[in-house]
Design an enzyme around this catalytic site. Structure first.
Site, PDB file in Angstrom:
ATOM      1  N   LYS A  54      44.925  -5.309  -0.850  1.00 15.43           N
ATOM      2  CA  LYS A  54      45.836  -6.633  -0.201  1.00 15.43           C
ATOM      3  C   LYS A  54      44.989  -6.477   1.285  1.00 15.43           C
ATOM      4  O   LYS A  54      45.267  -7.406   2.050  1.00 15.43           O
ATOM      5  CB  LYS A  54      46.895  -5.954   0.143  1.00 15.43           C
ATOM      6  CG  LYS A  54      47.648  -6.106  -1.615  1.00 15.43           C
ATOM      7  CD  LYS A  54      49.002  -5.489  -1.776  1.00 15.43           C
ATOM      8  CE  LYS A  54      49.059  -5.687  -2.991  1.00 15.43           C
ATOM      9  NZ  LYS A  54      50.716  -5.175  -3.474  1.00 15.43           N
ATOM     10  N   GLN A  98      55.438  -2.417  -0.744  1.00 16.65           N
ATOM     11  CA  GLN A  98      54.526  -1.517  -1.656  1.00 16.65           C
ATOM     12  C   GLN A  98      55.270  -0.286  -3.431  1.00 16.65           C
ATOM     13  O   GLN A  98      55.612   0.593  -2.305  1.00 16.65           O
ATOM     14  CB  GLN A  98      52.606  -0.791  -0.866  1.00 16.65           C
ATOM     15  CG  GLN A  98      52.297  -0.343  -2.445  1.00 16.65           C
ATOM     16  CD  GLN A  98      51.517  -1.862  -3.595  1.00 16.65           C
ATOM     17  OE1 GLN A  98      51.407  -3.117  -3.200  1.00 16.65           O
ATOM     18  NE2 GLN A  98      51.594  -1.558  -4.992  1.00 16.65           N
ATOM     19  N   ASP A 121      56.570 -11.567  -2.157  1.00 12.89           N
ATOM     20  CA  ASP A 121      55.758 -10.806  -3.396  1.00 12.89           C
ATOM     21  C   ASP A 121      57.210 -11.362  -4.137  1.00 12.89           C
ATOM     22  O   ASP A 121      57.179 -12.020  -5.445  1.00 12.89           O
ATOM     23  CB  ASP A 121      56.569  -9.447  -3.564  1.00 12.89           C
ATOM     24  CG  ASP A 121      55.498  -8.433  -3.426  1.00 12.89           C
ATOM     25  OD1 ASP A 121      54.395  -8.255  -3.692  1.00 12.89           O
ATOM     26  OD2 ASP A 121      56.140  -7.196  -2.704  1.00 12.89           O
TER      27      ASP A 121
HETATM   28  N1  GUN Z   1      53.268  -2.516  -7.007  1.00 16.95           N
HETATM   29  C1  GUN Z   1      52.875  -2.900  -8.103  1.00 16.95           C
HETATM   30  N2  GUN Z   1      52.710  -4.218  -8.149  1.00 16.95           N
HETATM   31  C2  GUN Z   1      53.391  -4.544  -7.102  1.00 16.95           C
HETATM   32  C3  GUN Z   1      53.450  -5.926  -6.566  1.00 16.95           C
HETATM   33  O1  GUN Z   1      53.187  -6.821  -6.351  1.00 16.95           O
HETATM   34  N3  GUN Z   1      54.440  -6.260  -5.228  1.00 16.95           N
HETATM   35  C4  GUN Z   1      54.467  -4.693  -4.594  1.00 16.95           C
HETATM   36  N4  GUN Z   1      54.990  -4.467  -3.576  1.00 16.95           N
HETATM   37  N5  GUN Z   1      54.782  -3.544  -5.237  1.00 16.95           N
HETATM   38  C5  GUN Z   1      53.539  -3.890  -7.089  1.00 16.95           C
END
Ligand code: GUN
Length: 286
Positions: A54, A98, A121
């Site tokens: 990311k 996350q 998100d």
């Molecule tokens: N953990 C697995 N997929 C995601 C996601 O799309 N966003 C976040 N914040 N955590 C995750």
């Protein structure tokens, strides 16, 4: 006729390049810098990889990323305090925690604490509610990515029979709302669906998001159907990545299909980047 292979890597690259240009213009013409705060609690190796990817995407596009790597024993109060600070910072557009978080922290409390205006998100109940009633809000990145894959591959959605297999809050449910918004006739199937094969077989578009390796085989599909595979699993025999769809069989029946890896996967980060850009526009009254 051979199936159209939907290339998620290529489509996500195009989206990232478009965003790079839009972010550059925003900076040059309006002096606005897009900023994403990324919070990782603990040292889960998979989460570390996701967070790194990311941050890399931010760097490529020209989005400023602020990184908060907190120890495994961080308390919920400490995390909520950081989120509160970031909610109040005018120079932060998006906040991402996350998942999963360590067990002393309640995931739902964390999601609820992020300001809906910065919820890139799309996990906050306000964001989910906005999607349900067709109001402006952030959409969960993976389902938003599936819509882009279909549109950019010129696959008609309106009036089509769409079967979504899986009803998770992050994929299945928002996916159903997005397909409905695109005027598909939507069925959400799940582990208790009586005759999954018969239900899938009537679909023009099948979206598999169950987390079971190769569960959707060729005999679940109507000739010429579009098959979108959201699954990312380890093949128990080979240890390699595989989807929820048995690709080698399905590719002979499908009209269009996404591979795993290289299908839906790369789209999630591209859509996250898009949400950050949209957040910056919104925060600046644009
Ligand atoms: N953990 C697995 N997929 C995601 C996601 O799309 N966003 C976040 N914040 N955590 C995750």
């Amino acid at each position: 006729m051979a199936a159209q292979i939907i290339d998620g890597k290529k489509i996500s690259s195009e989206i990232k390049d478009e965003l790079k240009e839009k972010v550059r213009i925003l900076k040059e013409e309006k002096g606005i810098e897009v900023t994403l705060a990324v919070i990782l609690v603990g040292e889960d190796p998979a989460s570390q990889v996701y967070v790194r990817n990311k941050k890399r995407a931010c760097e490529y596009i020209g989005i400023r990323s602020l990184s908060y790597e907190l120890p495994e024993d961080t308390t919920q109060e400490e995390l909520l305090k950081l989120i509160d600070e970031l909610n109040n910072r005018k120079d932060v557009d998006g906040i991402l925690v996350q998942m999963p978080v360590p067990e002393q922290i309640d995931e739902k409390t964390v999601i609820d604490a992020i300001s809906p205006a910065k919820d890139v998100d799309g996990f906050h109940p306000m964001s989910v509610g906005a999607l349900c009633i067709g109001e402006r809000g952030f959409v969960s990145c993976t389902p938003a990515g599936v819509i882009q894959l279909l549109k950019r591959s010129n696959i008609e959605i309106s009036g089509k029979e769409c079967v979504i297999v899986g009803r998770s809050n992050i994929v299945g449910k928002p996916m159903s709302m997005l397909m409905l918004r695109e005027n598909a006739t939507v069925t959400v199937a799940h582990s208790r669906t009586a005759d999954l094969k018969a239900v899938c077989k009537r679909a023009d578009i099948v979206i598999a998001a169950v987390g079971k390796p190769k569960m959707i085989t060729a005999d679940y599909l109507k000739e010429g159907a579009t098959v979108i595979d959201v699954g990312i699993n380890r093949n128990p025999e080979t240890g390699k990545l595989c989807g929820d769809v048995d690709y080698d069989g399905a590719v002979n029946v499908a009209g269009a299909i996404t591979p795993v890896p290289g299908g839906v996967g790369p789209m999630t980060i591209a859509m996250l980047m898009n949400n950050c850009y949209e957040a910056a526009l919104m925060h600046n009254g644009l």
